[in-house]
Design a protein around this motif. Structure first.
Motif, mmCIF file in Angstrom:
data_model
loop_
_atom_site.group_PDB
_atom_site.id
_atom_site.type_symbol
_atom_site.label_atom_id
_atom_site.label_comp_id
_atom_site.label_asym_id
_atom_site.label_seq_id
_atom_site.Cartn_x
_atom_site.Cartn_y
_atom_site.Cartn_z
ATOM 1 N N THR A 108 0.851 -1.196 0.000
ATOM 2 C CA THR A 108 0.000 0.000 0.000
ATOM 3 C C THR A 108 0.882 1.239 0.000
ATOM 4 N N LEU A 109 0.596 2.161 -0.889
ATOM 5 C CA LEU A 109 1.315 3.434 -0.939
ATOM 6 C C LEU A 109 0.484 4.495 -0.225
ATOM 7 N N ILE A 110 1.087 5.140 0.760
ATOM 8 C CA ILE A 110 0.409 6.199 1.514
ATOM 9 C C ILE A 110 1.179 7.503 1.332
ATOM 10 N N GLY A 111 0.458 8.570 1.028
ATOM 11 C CA GLY A 111 1.081 9.881 0.859
ATOM 12 C C GLY A 111 0.018 10.947 0.698
ATOM 13 N N HIS A 112 0.438 12.110 0.237
ATOM 14 C CA HIS A 112 -0.499 13.203 0.003
ATOM 15 C C HIS A 112 -1.361 12.926 -1.231
ATOM 16 N N ASN A 113 -2.566 13.508 -1.233
ATOM 17 C CA ASN A 113 -3.494 13.391 -2.367
ATOM 18 C C ASN A 113 -3.939 11.954 -2.633
ATOM 19 N N GLY A 114 -4.115 11.199 -1.560
ATOM 20 C CA GLY A 114 -4.650 9.847 -1.692
ATOM 21 C C GLY A 114 -6.083 9.804 -1.188
ATOM 22 N N HIS A 115 -6.631 8.607 -1.098
ATOM 23 C CA HIS A 115 -7.954 8.428 -0.517
ATOM 24 C C HIS A 115 -7.823 8.677 0.988
ATOM 25 N N ALA A 116 -8.410 9.763 1.449
ATOM 26 C CA ALA A 116 -8.110 10.320 2.769
ATOM 27 C C ALA A 116 -8.325 9.322 3.899
#
Length: 333
Positions: A166-174
């Motif tokens: 899983t990639l987590i960062g800005h502008n993702g599914h909040a």
């Protein structure tokens, strides 16, 4: 900018263990009985020499090959596993090298099972929110069958193996707020008694014993199914209530509920106890079993592929199990 889930990929081992094969081992059980009791028809299991790191590496490569991000842009690796390659060094560090992720990236393992994905999201969100990282690679990989005695029908019929990236960062599914909880008094309900510093493996711990038709030793995984069930029905409804209150939402405001895919009986009971409409409750484990820390991300990916997730949907996630440990959060798609 919302901090959220930007992409998910997963992988399954090639080897498949079917109910028909298990029924040949457990005389009193038929394939239909196993399916009825667990909701599982087959599960993927690793081959000899195949480890959690191998599954995690494959899932991560799949994520990179999707084009969503390059390994050079990952600046933190989180690996949730209870089946590390070695007691030390940390498996996440090994994966940094194997995946070609920069040496400037942070990396660590954390030892959690069925609640691990929720905790991983919480850690990743925290790292991004304080500026320690911009792109967190959360890997959840488990190989429980390495710990299960082949004649233990209480666990071998349930657990499968997998890994998710899983990639987590800005502008993702909040990713929203969290409800987390721990009850260490339940440690003996789901445990591998030997192999740690408390009880090193020995000839004595390897001695097999019979328990309600199952065979195992202290070197194997033990699960008190009734106690795990009672724990789950006690804490999960309250956790769901708590996380809804933190978001000022009602049950009816949630578009899809994705719980840890433990087994069909437990999921059915929880759905009814919490009064979740069947059409809003996602279950997808019949062909892969309970993959521990990977169940929720796999379910999310499959729900997306099935067209179950739509822009703006609110999805309630809940993980619960070994520890005892539990957690819930809500993501906005």
């Amino acid at each position: 900018m919302d901090i959220g889930i930007k992409a998910i990929e997963y992988t399954l081992p090639e080897k498949v263990l079917t109910n028909e094969e298990l029924a040949q081992i457990y005389d009193s059980w038929t394939p239909e009985k196993i399916l009825t009791k667990t909701g599982i028809a087959a599960r993927h299991v690793v081959s000899e020499g195949e480890c959690a790191s191998d599954l995690a590496e494959t899932a991560a490569i799949k994520l990179f090959e999707s084009g969503v991000i390059s390994p050079k842009d990952i600046d933190f690796i989180l690996l949730a596993t209870q089946s590390p390659d070695y007691q030390l060094p940390t498996t996440a560090c090994i994966l940094q090298d194997r995946l070609g992720i920069p040496q400037t990236a942070g990396a660590f393992d954390f030892n959690l099972g069925c609640s691990a994905y929720i905790y991983g999201l919480a850690i990743a969100k925290g790292l991004v929110s304080i500026g320690v990282a911009q792109n967190v690679l959360l890997l959840t990989a488990e190989t429980y069958t390495k710990h299960i005695h082949r004649l233990d029908k209480s666990t071998r019929t349930i657990f499968g193996e997998a890994a998710a990236a899983t990639l987590i960062g800005h502008n993702g599914h909040a990713i929203g707020d969290f409800d987390l909880g721990t009850d260490g008094s339940g440690k003996n309900a789901l445990i591998i008694p030997s192999g740690g510093a408390r009880l090193p493996r020995s000839e004595a711990t390897a001695k097999e014993y019979e328990d309600n038709g199952s065979i195992r030793s202290q070197d194997n995984l033990f699960m008190d199914g009734a106690e795990v069930f009672n724990f789950s029905i006690r804490v999960v409804p309250q956790s769901v209530k708590n996380v809804l209150e933190k978001h000022n939402l009602a049950l009816a405001d949630i578009d899809l509920f994705v719980f840890h895919q433990a087994n069909k009986f437990m999921l059915d009971y929880l759905r009814k106890k919490i009064n979740i409409p069947r059409e809003k409750f996602y279950v997808n484990m019949q062909d892969i079993g309970n993959t521990v820390s990977a169940t929720i991300p796999i379910a999310l990916k499959r729900a997306e592929e099935e067209g179950r997730l739509h822009k703006g949907d609110k999805i309630l996630l809940s993980g619960f199990g070994v520890g005892f440990s539990w957690g819930s959060t809500i993501i906005t798609y």
